[in-house]
Design a protein around this motif. Structure first.
Motif, mmCIF file in Angstrom:
data_model
loop_
_atom_site.group_PDB
_atom_site.id
_atom_site.type_symbol
_atom_site.label_atom_id
_atom_site.label_comp_id
_atom_site.label_asym_id
_atom_site.label_seq_id
_atom_site.Cartn_x
_atom_site.Cartn_y
_atom_site.Cartn_z
ATOM 1 N N THR A 1 8.457 9.311 4.084
ATOM 2 C CA THR A 1 9.895 9.274 3.865
ATOM 3 C C THR A 1 10.130 9.371 2.365
ATOM 4 O O THR A 1 9.483 8.676 1.585
ATOM 5 C CB THR A 1 10.497 7.962 4.409
ATOM 6 O OG1 THR A 1 10.123 7.825 5.778
ATOM 7 C CG2 THR A 1 12.013 7.963 4.299
ATOM 8 N N SER B 1 0.788 -1.228 0.000
ATOM 9 C CA SER B 1 0.000 0.000 0.000
ATOM 10 C C SER B 1 0.817 1.273 0.000
ATOM 11 O O SER B 1 0.573 2.168 -0.774
ATOM 12 C CB SER B 1 -0.912 -0.002 1.217
ATOM 13 O OG SER B 1 -0.158 -0.078 2.402
ATOM 14 N N GLY B 2 1.804 1.363 0.868
ATOM 15 C CA GLY B 2 2.339 2.668 1.200
ATOM 16 C C GLY B 2 3.659 3.037 0.562
ATOM 17 O O GLY B 2 4.232 4.060 0.922
ATOM 18 N N PHE B 3 4.167 2.229 -0.363
ATOM 19 C CA PHE B 3 5.458 2.507 -0.977
ATOM 20 C C PHE B 3 5.259 2.763 -2.468
ATOM 21 O O PHE B 3 4.497 2.070 -3.126
ATOM 22 C CB PHE B 3 6.406 1.310 -0.800
ATOM 23 C CG PHE B 3 7.026 1.213 0.575
ATOM 24 C CD1 PHE B 3 6.238 1.178 1.707
ATOM 25 C CD2 PHE B 3 8.404 1.145 0.731
ATOM 26 C CE1 PHE B 3 6.809 1.080 2.981
ATOM 27 C CE2 PHE B 3 8.980 1.047 1.994
ATOM 28 C CZ PHE B 3 8.189 1.014 3.115
ATOM 29 N N TRP B 4 5.996 3.731 -2.997
ATOM 30 C CA TRP B 4 5.927 4.010 -4.417
ATOM 31 C C TRP B 4 7.250 4.555 -4.921
ATOM 32 O O TRP B 4 7.948 5.240 -4.187
ATOM 33 C CB TRP B 4 4.825 5.029 -4.728
ATOM 34 C CG TRP B 4 4.727 5.339 -6.191
ATOM 35 C CD1 TRP B 4 3.988 4.679 -7.117
ATOM 36 C CD2 TRP B 4 5.426 6.370 -6.903
ATOM 37 N NE1 TRP B 4 4.182 5.239 -8.366
ATOM 38 C CE2 TRP B 4 5.057 6.272 -8.256
ATOM 39 C CE3 TRP B 4 6.344 7.363 -6.514
ATOM 40 C CZ2 TRP B 4 5.560 7.134 -9.238
ATOM 41 C CZ3 TRP B 4 6.847 8.207 -7.497
ATOM 42 C CH2 TRP B 4 6.447 8.092 -8.831
ATOM 43 N N ASP C 1 13.022 9.330 -0.584
ATOM 44 C CA ASP C 1 14.409 8.951 -0.858
ATOM 45 C C ASP C 1 14.706 9.185 -2.335
ATOM 46 O O ASP C 1 13.862 8.957 -3.196
ATOM 47 C CB ASP C 1 14.608 7.463 -0.525
ATOM 48 C CG ASP C 1 16.076 7.120 -0.335
ATOM 49 O OD1 ASP C 1 16.925 8.032 -0.367
ATOM 50 O OD2 ASP C 1 16.362 5.930 -0.155
ATOM 51 N N CYS D 1 12.596 12.598 5.947
ATOM 52 C CA CYS D 1 11.341 12.158 6.559
ATOM 53 C C CYS D 1 10.643 13.329 7.219
ATOM 54 O O CYS D 1 11.272 14.082 7.978
ATOM 55 C CB CYS D 1 11.612 11.048 7.582
ATOM 56 S SG CYS D 1 10.110 10.520 8.447
ATOM 57 N N LYS E 1 11.732 7.665 -4.403
ATOM 58 C CA LYS E 1 10.890 6.704 -3.694
ATOM 59 C C LYS E 1 10.222 7.391 -2.512
ATOM 60 O O LYS E 1 10.840 8.208 -1.839
ATOM 61 C CB LYS E 1 11.720 5.515 -3.196
ATOM 62 C CG LYS E 1 12.127 4.562 -4.318
ATOM 63 C CD LYS E 1 12.678 3.254 -3.762
ATOM 64 C CE LYS E 1 13.360 2.430 -4.816
ATOM 65 N NZ LYS E 1 12.432 1.766 -5.727
ATOM 66 N N ILE E 2 8.959 7.038 -2.278
ATOM 67 C CA ILE E 2 8.254 7.573 -1.125
ATOM 68 C C ILE E 2 7.570 6.444 -0.369
ATOM 69 O O ILE E 2 7.182 5.436 -0.941
ATOM 70 C CB ILE E 2 7.197 8.642 -1.524
ATOM 71 C CG1 ILE E 2 6.209 8.093 -2.542
ATOM 72 C CG2 ILE E 2 7.861 9.889 -2.059
ATOM 73 C CD1 ILE E 2 5.103 9.084 -2.925
ATOM 74 N N SER E 3 7.482 6.627 0.957
ATOM 75 C CA SER E 3 6.691 5.683 1.757
ATOM 76 C C SER E 3 5.918 6.486 2.789
ATOM 77 O O SER E 3 6.466 7.367 3.441
ATOM 78 C CB SER E 3 7.588 4.632 2.427
ATOM 79 O OG SER E 3 8.350 5.186 3.468
ATOM 80 N N ILE E 4 4.650 6.188 2.892
ATOM 81 C CA ILE E 4 3.779 6.936 3.801
ATOM 82 C C ILE E 4 3.344 6.063 4.970
ATOM 83 O O ILE E 4 3.393 4.838 4.902
ATOM 84 C CB ILE E 4 2.524 7.477 3.085
ATOM 85 C CG1 ILE E 4 1.774 6.336 2.380
ATOM 86 C CG2 ILE E 4 2.886 8.570 2.111
ATOM 87 C CD1 ILE E 4 0.415 6.744 1.849
ATOM 88 N N PHE E 5 2.924 6.704 6.037
ATOM 89 C CA PHE E 5 2.409 5.959 7.182
ATOM 90 C C PHE E 5 1.426 6.841 7.935
ATOM 91 O O PHE E 5 1.418 8.056 7.762
ATOM 92 C CB PHE E 5 3.548 5.503 8.107
ATOM 93 C CG PHE E 5 4.316 6.625 8.731
ATOM 94 C CD1 PHE E 5 5.492 7.083 8.148
ATOM 95 C CD2 PHE E 5 3.875 7.245 9.899
ATOM 96 C CE1 PHE E 5 6.216 8.128 8.706
ATOM 97 C CE2 PHE E 5 4.595 8.289 10.474
ATOM 98 C CZ PHE E 5 5.751 8.730 9.878
#
Lengths: 357, 357, 357, 357
Positions: B25, B2-5, B27, B81, B10-14
């Motif tokens: 985050t 779900s949360g990584f793209w 990167d 982040c 690169k992005i990851s959400i939470f």
């Protein structure tokens, strides 16, 4: 990266319209599955050129040779590669394609992207022909999904302004769709079909082309498939749909029209039918929050008119760096929509198989 | 997942609506870039709730704390982040949200997807609130793009049936868009704005909601950006757009309307304006073959009406497994479109930055 | 996923030892590069079987057919696919391979992984033969790297207990390595070569096999290539190295021996040689913090003895579910190390090209 | 990309040694799992500094704050983010770290990689401190694996030349390992422990440092886990292991020593013990063809001596571009091996959980 896609199922495509061959490698298939290759071939032929007066005269058997991944009439689970060797590649002078950029085609963007080194013959790697391997992979995924009780069907919703009948999003008549598949075009309503055919032949005579809309339904996907945010069902299907040349739009459920409804009309209210959860409307096309709710998944894609037309067009000559005129010769479809139908079903099947695996 | 793209970026959400905090985050950012955090905060506030009579009363400063990746007032190039600690989380009884599935929301699909363990308070991880970190990342990408001469702008194309003026796809007036940003809603035409506002207040009074369309333009992207097939510009932007809750449709250029044109009308003919290649129309929205041609990228997304409405609705009670009635209480927007504007710009900026990097 | 790898460069492999063909699709190559296919073929032959008394008698030309991605004698930048059609596949009874699990081979784990549906003929997809397409892709990457001033060379560091000479990690004599390539085995010291050959022929006579160590050097990679943490240079190369069948160990620089040094001996002290930063030792093999420092990248991989031996071995019969005896017949190498040399260079080239792109 | 990893489980890390905080987002965890956070904290403390005379005096509670993904004392299945706020960051003059490149550290490669914009304070993002979030994620994965009957244990195999006892690769005594965990260092043999401690204190007194080897065993993984080629078990674990700062070598089973055996000794012969398939040796460390065979997975990593030593070293001054001398002041470990033990277990658990999921 252009030719690779996937998470749990991975695919990679290769090939050019006039090169040696085109193909696809599929990794992550389950092992021990018997593919009905006659059925796969039927899917290939739905896409293949040269079937009737409405499509290009180019004839390709589109016979797929299995290089690997299939043993003793079952999938091995290791990478399955299918190759189609190009046959009917007319040798001719492609100089024009190298310097006169066809409007609406990838010639000019492709030239920039690859610094002029891309294969320009018949569109090269940008050719719609590269969708044949996608149909091949999709046909296998469709069979894998069928074994899980999931059907992927579609019809031509519109050619230009001519529309097919409105379907019931809550209750898809799979047999009606299957019956339409065997028609000259995958249209549910016969009168609409005739009008669509007339429209296509009309633009053909005018040395022009026309676009249309394909509507696809995926039935039998259980609720709870998909993800919030970046790998939503919509994201997955849309990503793949826009990989198909000529697709310019996609919408789920009521799509753009849902924006005109009030929430009280747009919301699909839940109810129990026995133990089964259903919704009394299906404006969201079976997906809320990126995840399936058990109702049919419904989406439509808009396919632009074939950019290859016989009519003379203005364009640029990138060799002389001057404005120029172009009259495209050769074989091409006045309408690509009917041939795109199995491609859209293929990407739907690939996407859902990846999510459900 | 779900949360990584992402690919090169690169992005990851939470985060959840009523949890401790939400964040992202990022990167792959270039190092040495000075972010204008005041400008970032202005973007955050464009999305933030509680700004006027047309949005929810929930107030969140949406102040982002930078945890890493920023040093001596410049990006380090290592993961950046940003965290937003939740503040205004009214403690109350959430039992209803646990058992009565709100129509149009992710409650039921999310319940299935996570076997009932997902945080149901205020939609939990499915909350539109999780788009705040996306706006944060997008605001940084917008600045990075601006430094390369690329602007991302948008306006509300429609609220319900009320439409903003038609823009010229070939020539975007950036200043007009920027001026619209400072209005109560990002609408170009002031009369249309008033009508849209009236519409929103009308449905609000009816305890209902309404959807709309956002039109986004990305100007200054050179030709040759993107890829054929699986990582086309359209695939990239559509993938991200459908990650945004409530988006149900996307179209590029003329979108669905291009399907009604003949090829001779639809094709964007090239010409040289001095050394620069342009097209005399921009029906393809700046993209053919998945790759930019140097013209403005144009796309529209359809946003459904806010599913949270005060009106009583039919639904299911998953505890008793019976049909039930639901009256949603609490704070919510009669229309989410105006708050989604910076989110759509954010995903456009993130997508293009990834492709162009 | 088994057969897909990569970030900026992507590769996907397919094929089985006794199937129709094996191959690789490579995506993300730069366009406009002229590949020296004679040189590629020489790399293929370095790996190919049947070259001398020390390797299997199976003869495969390993001639690669280019399916796509190469046009007018230059890379197009779109996916390049190379296929090797299997020729010398002796038709015989493979029943034994299906039920008697060869020790040290993938037969049993593969049987479990794919529920018994994997192709067991000659190891199927697990065959070392599938490294041929990797050598093909690596040979292209090597040429691309050479054009950037980067050389990938290697030698057989050991066969069993017999060791080649110690190289100077700070100063690699590329010519010495190239000279070794044309020898019967890639060994720098001629006396060591003879002893190694003796060792291999000795174990061959004993119906047994032996392993060894390959040492690889990558020279000319500028400092600053790679990443902290998850995509360190070591992670990238190690990931690919352990994709090669029979590799059981890898170490960079002094590797395991660095653990026995004190920090004051282990640390590579920097100095300027003119403008150029160097280190007076290279115990870290050109990499600290996952990133290159400009010194030669040095790594060694340990290759286990060929598991196929003529000697009788204990094993299980998965059909009768009893313990059994196995005597492997057919053609196989008493030592695979010399044929693995170009494979290790290939994965080094692929990994570095991906990082540097 | 530096900070993102994973397939079915995804992780992303962020943070710098002296920044605001460090952390990790974990996506793809199963929902409904109750984490024993006391146990997680014990794992954090195994890695934490300041525990005894053999490690740095820096004290960090390394208390992880859960930002998301955990609700009603269970995992939600949506992204779980844990943040550790930095506390004991001595404010001081970091000018030296900016211009004098510490040998063996990432200072110089990092400077090149990020064009001088990386955070140089205490190593910034390259600090071993960033492994704390990895231990956090690993601790959760360990518990998830335990629930499936899988244990991850390890011991210090060597400090410098001092070795711990040889373990039986076929039969791991988990209790013996667990007992060792509560010792001052995770060493099985008490006499070896004392000698190792002496060695560490000896090099400490010499203002120097020493490295070592960690041996890890994963017990209970069923056969059939992993993949041929690019996502072999070895590739997965090695990729993660080389993400850990200071790791310079990895080997599976007998590792480099297997290269010296003949095939007849190296091959692990199968036998049935009742219904269970076992091997009479485990030289391959539980993996052949990249896939588990059901025997314990055994691997060793080589950890280099701490590059931070008090002894004066030669280095470069990148400000003056001259050769210079450096005496590192501040707190640091004479040996990092004992603190790396839980980090290696963490990456093993993360890797196996991803493969097995």
């Amino acid at each position: 990266m252009s030719g690779f896609w996937g998470n749990k199922l991975k695919i990679s495509i290769f090939g050019e319209s006039h090169g040696k061959g085109i193909g696809i490698t599929v990794d992550g298939l389950e092992s021990g599955f018997s593919v009905d290759f006659d059925e796969v071939q039927r899917e290939m032929e739905r896409r293949a050129p040269g079937r009737n007066s409405m499509s290009t005269a180019r004839k390709e058997g589109d016979k797929v040779e299995i290089m690997s991944g299939y043993f003793n009439e079952k999938t091995t689970g290791t990478p399955l590669c299918g190759v189609i060797f190009n046959q009917d590649t007319k040798s001719k002078d492609y100089t024009t394609q190298q310097i006169l950029m066809r409007p609406g085609h990838a010639d000019y963007p492709g030239h920039l992207r690859y610094n002029g080194f891309n294969d320009y013959r018949g569109g090269g790697h940008f050719s719609g022909r590269i969708t044949a391997p996608i149909v091949f992979a999709g046909a296998i995924c469709k069979q894998l999904l069928q074994a899980k009780g999931i059907e992927v069907v579609s019809h031509i919703k519109a050619i230009g302004e001519v529309e097919d009948k409105q379907i019931d999003y809550c209750s898809i008549d799979i047999e009606e769709f299957k019956k339409a598949q065997s028609k000259e075009m995958a249209v549910l309503d016969d009168e609409a079909l005739l009008k669509m055919k007339d429209k296509i032949l009309e633009v053909k005579q005018q040395e022009d082309s026309i676009g249309g809309v394909i509507e696809c339904a995926i039935i039998g996907v259980p609720g709870g498939v998909g993800n919030p945010f970046f790998d939503s069902v919509e994201s997955t299907i849309a990503h793949l749909a826009f990989s198909v040349p000529a697709v310019k739009a996609i919408e789920f459920g009521k799509g753009f029209d849902i924006t005109k409804l009030t929430g009280s009309k747009a919301n699909d209210e839940y109810y129990y039918e026995g133990d089964v959860v259903k919704t009394n409307t299906n404006n969201n096309g079976g997906i809320t929050g990126g995840i399936t709710n058990g109702m049919p998944i419904i989406f439509r894609v808009g396919i632009k008119p074939t950019p290859s037309i016989y009519k003379e067009q203005d364009t640029i000559n990138i060799s002389t760096k001057t404005n120029d005129k172009l009259k495209i010769v050769g074989r091409h479809d006045p309408c690509i929509v009917q041939r795109a139908v199995p491609v859209i079903e293929a990407i739907a099947a690939i996407g859902i198989y990846d999510l459900i695996k």
